[in-house]
Design an enzyme around this catalytic site. Structure first.
Site, mmCIF file in Angstrom:
data_model
loop_
_atom_site.group_PDB
_atom_site.id
_atom_site.type_symbol
_atom_site.label_atom_id
_atom_site.label_comp_id
_atom_site.label_asym_id
_atom_site.label_seq_id
_atom_site.Cartn_x
_atom_site.Cartn_y
_atom_site.Cartn_z
ATOM 1 N N HIS A 14 0.879 -1.178 0.000
ATOM 2 C CA HIS A 14 0.000 0.000 0.000
ATOM 3 C C HIS A 14 0.912 1.223 0.000
ATOM 4 C CE1 HIS A 14 -2.351 -2.948 2.446
ATOM 5 N NE2 HIS A 14 -3.414 -2.424 1.871
ATOM 6 N N ASP A 40 2.210 2.074 3.371
ATOM 7 C CA ASP A 40 3.144 1.135 4.001
ATOM 8 C C ASP A 40 4.571 1.608 3.790
ATOM 9 O OD1 ASP A 40 0.952 -0.561 4.304
ATOM 10 O OD2 ASP A 40 1.448 -1.737 2.523
ATOM 11 N N GLU A 90 -10.705 -7.104 -4.538
ATOM 12 C CA GLU A 90 -10.469 -8.177 -3.564
ATOM 13 C C GLU A 90 -11.669 -8.283 -2.637
ATOM 14 O OE1 GLU A 90 -6.620 -7.999 -1.578
ATOM 15 O OE2 GLU A 90 -7.529 -8.837 0.218
ATOM 16 N N GLU A 143 -8.864 -13.936 -1.586
ATOM 17 C CA GLU A 143 -8.076 -14.212 -0.375
ATOM 18 C C GLU A 143 -8.744 -15.325 0.424
ATOM 19 O OE1 GLU A 143 -6.364 -10.917 1.688
ATOM 20 O OE2 GLU A 143 -6.732 -11.805 3.656
ATOM 21 N N HIS A 200 -10.658 -14.403 3.566
ATOM 22 C CA HIS A 200 -11.870 -13.632 3.270
ATOM 23 C C HIS A 200 -12.984 -14.566 2.822
ATOM 24 C CE1 HIS A 200 -9.378 -9.732 2.360
ATOM 25 N NE2 HIS A 200 -9.153 -10.235 3.555
ATOM 26 N N ASP A 215 -4.606 -13.916 -2.694
ATOM 27 C CA ASP A 215 -3.945 -13.572 -1.441
ATOM 28 C C ASP A 215 -3.914 -14.839 -0.609
ATOM 29 O OD1 ASP A 215 -3.412 -11.000 -2.138
ATOM 30 O OD2 ASP A 215 -4.530 -10.056 -0.507
ATOM 31 N N ASP A 222 -10.238 -12.110 10.564
ATOM 32 C CA ASP A 222 -9.260 -12.298 9.506
ATOM 33 C C ASP A 222 -7.901 -12.478 10.177
ATOM 34 O OD1 ASP A 222 -8.262 -12.324 6.936
ATOM 35 O OD2 ASP A 222 -8.450 -10.178 6.595
ATOM 36 N N ASP A 246 -5.334 -13.942 9.114
ATOM 37 C CA ASP A 246 -4.221 -13.765 8.164
ATOM 38 C C ASP A 246 -3.012 -14.625 8.518
ATOM 39 O OD1 ASP A 246 -5.379 -11.961 6.397
ATOM 40 O OD2 ASP A 246 -4.730 -10.208 7.539
ATOM 41 N N ASP A 274 -0.593 -12.579 1.878
ATOM 42 C CA ASP A 274 -1.223 -11.560 2.729
ATOM 43 C C ASP A 274 -1.406 -12.199 4.103
ATOM 44 O OD1 ASP A 274 -2.423 -9.408 3.786
ATOM 45 O OD2 ASP A 274 -4.030 -9.243 2.307
HETATM 46 C C1 XLS Z 1 -7.366 -6.884 4.278
HETATM 47 C C2 XLS Z 1 -6.939 -7.083 2.898
HETATM 48 C C3 XLS Z 1 -5.809 -6.155 2.477
HETATM 49 C C4 XLS Z 1 -5.673 -6.125 0.984
HETATM 50 C C5 XLS Z 1 -4.872 -4.971 0.480
HETATM 51 O O1 XLS Z 1 -8.040 -7.718 4.854
HETATM 52 O O2 XLS Z 1 -6.593 -8.412 2.728
HETATM 53 O O3 XLS Z 1 -4.617 -6.545 3.080
HETATM 54 O O4 XLS Z 1 -5.110 -7.291 0.496
HETATM 55 O O5 XLS Z 1 -5.454 -3.769 0.817
HETATM 56 NI NI NI Z 2 -5.609 -9.212 1.051
HETATM 57 NI NI NI Z 3 -7.301 -9.810 4.381
#
Ligand code: XLS
Ligand code: NI
Ligand code: NI
Length: 439
Positions: free
Chosen positions: A103, A106, A234, A270, A273, A298, A309, A311, A341
């Protein structure tokens, strides 16, 4: 060249084969090895995410960050941002990943006002460009952070405040420009706070129209700029909002169709998600595939006992097989890749954990790829699925598919035939056991 070693204990990670006991080596990811006639590196197109790997302090709602990152002084200075960028490339080079993603916020700090923020961004983009050229690592996709700063409290393109829409447009314009400048293969739109927390204060129809207009502007700008990268949406159902407008693949596809944008976007699916949306990742991949809109992935995983999430780095081989079956079915990635991700757990706070985590994810997907290729070579799974629909390949089935049947003709057909008995087992358990033979 980097003026320091951010990861002095991290060697260059190499493939040592399945028998290796070295935790800092690949046991399955062998970049040059060919699978279905293509090098593993080009099948998997691994990508490191800047936000989790280099910006996430590993805090949670109950505790502050725990991450130990000696190259990062925690300040918002440009100097720190530049040093961090060099550290990121040192890490990615040692890991041997071909791609990364970020991003805008970031990589560089916000300044006082948009002009200074853009200058900060340019300053760090110069470092990224230099490091890309030095290492050959490429940008998988760029994106704009439209959810952290308080100005985005009500969303960005779907904010109730038109000035916020304008700010977001200017920010995304700049983010697309730097992505283009860095030769990015794509650009991602993730809905951030594009959703609502209460319908009592929300005009959803108006907000969705605004989002449609925003994305149309992005498409127009992309053309004007000559950016050839792929745009992605996404999907995510919730978090941070109660309901995100891009809630799942089907909702995104419907939205894109409604606003005439389907030719300009593909989906970035993702795993975590998908599960938050109450779907499996393979469901989301197949939904995207059916619309010829699967672009990128992702790659992470969630925890079924935790409802958010999380991750986590993908270490579930079974799930990786399901993903890679779909990627191979699509004929492989073009612009997309497997973008980690994912973040290390709060308890895994040492720099070396970043390496263990990525090695785990890469080896998991390398195995997923090899197993998926073996399942395809065996052919029984695909043959079973094809056979299951055999009644559609001739006779009444092909007449229906070809549009040569209507209710009258089908009634005549069935009156003559009388009835139809269930004559084909779904064989789910047989198929589940068949897959297990390859694991
Ligand atoms: C958040 C998203 C984010 C996107 C990029 O849950 O996964 O990380 O991949 O903005
Ligand atoms: Ni993501
Ligand atoms: Ni995410």
């Amino acid at each position: 060249m980097p003026d320091q070693d951010a990861f002095p204990d991290l060697p260059k990670i190499v493939y040592e084969g399945p028998d290796s006991k070295n935790p800092l080596a690949f046991r399955h990811y062998n970049p040059e090895e060919e699978v279905e006639g293509r090098a593993m590196r080009d099948h998997l197109r691994f990508s490191v995410v800047y936000w989790h790997t280099f910006r996430n302090p590993l805090g949670d709602p109950f505790g502050v960050g725990t991450a130990v990152r000696p190259w990062d002084d925690g300040s918002d200075s440009l100097e720190n941002a530049r040093r961090r960028a060099r550290a990121a490339f040192e890490f990615m080079e040692k890991l041997g990943v071909p791609f990364y993603a970020f991003h805008d916020r970031d990589i560089a700090p916000e300044g006082a006002g948009l002009a200074e923020t853009n200058r900060n961004l340019d300053a760090v983009v110069d470092v990224l460009k230099e490091e890309q050229e030095r290492t050959g690592i490429q940008l998988l996709w760029g994106t704009a952070c439209l959810f952290v700063h308080p100005r985005f409290v009500h969303g960005a393109a779907t904010s109730c405040n038109a000035d916020v829409f304008a700010y977001a447009a200017a920010q995304v314009k700049k983010a697309i420009e730097v992505t283009h400048h860095l030769g990015g293969a794509g650009y991602t739109f993730w809905g951030g706070r594009e959703g609502y927390t209460s319908l009592l204060n929300t005009n959803a129809k108006r907000e969705l129209d605004h989002l449609g207009r925003f994305l149309q502007m992005a498409v127009d700008f992309k053309r004007k700029l000559g950016f050839e990268g792929q745009f992605y949406i996404e999907p995510k159902p919730k978090e941070p909002t109660k309901h995100q407008y891009d809630s799942d693949a089907a909702a995104c596809l419907n939205f894109l169709r409604e606003f005439g944008l389907l030719d300009h976007f593909k989906l970035n699916i993702e795993t975590n998600h998908a599960t938050l949306a109450g779907h499996t990742v393979e469901h989301e991949l197949e939904t995207a595939l059916a619309a010829d809109a699967l672009g990128s992935i992702d790659a992470n995983m969630g925890d079924l006992l935790l409802g958010w999430d999380t991750d986590q780095f993908p270490t579930d081989i079974y799930q990786a097989v399901q993903v890679m079956l779909r990627v191979l079915q699509m004929g492989g990635f073009t612009t997309g890749g497997l973008n980690f991700d994912a973040k290390v757990r709060r308890e895994s706070f040492e720099p070396i954990d970043l390496a263990y985590a990525h090695i785990a994810g890469m080896d998991t997907f390398a195995r997923g790829l090899k197993i998926a290729a073996a399942i395809r070579k065996d052919g029984r799974l695909e043959a079973f699925r094809r056979e299951r629909y055999a009644s559609w390949d001739s006779g009444i089935g092909s007449r229906i598919e070809n549009g040569d049947a209507d209710f009258d003709s089908l009634e005549r057909y069935m009156l003559e035939k009388g009835d139809v008995a269930p004559n084909r087992s779904g064989r789910q358990e047989y198929l589940e056991n068949l897959i297990n033979r390859f694991l």
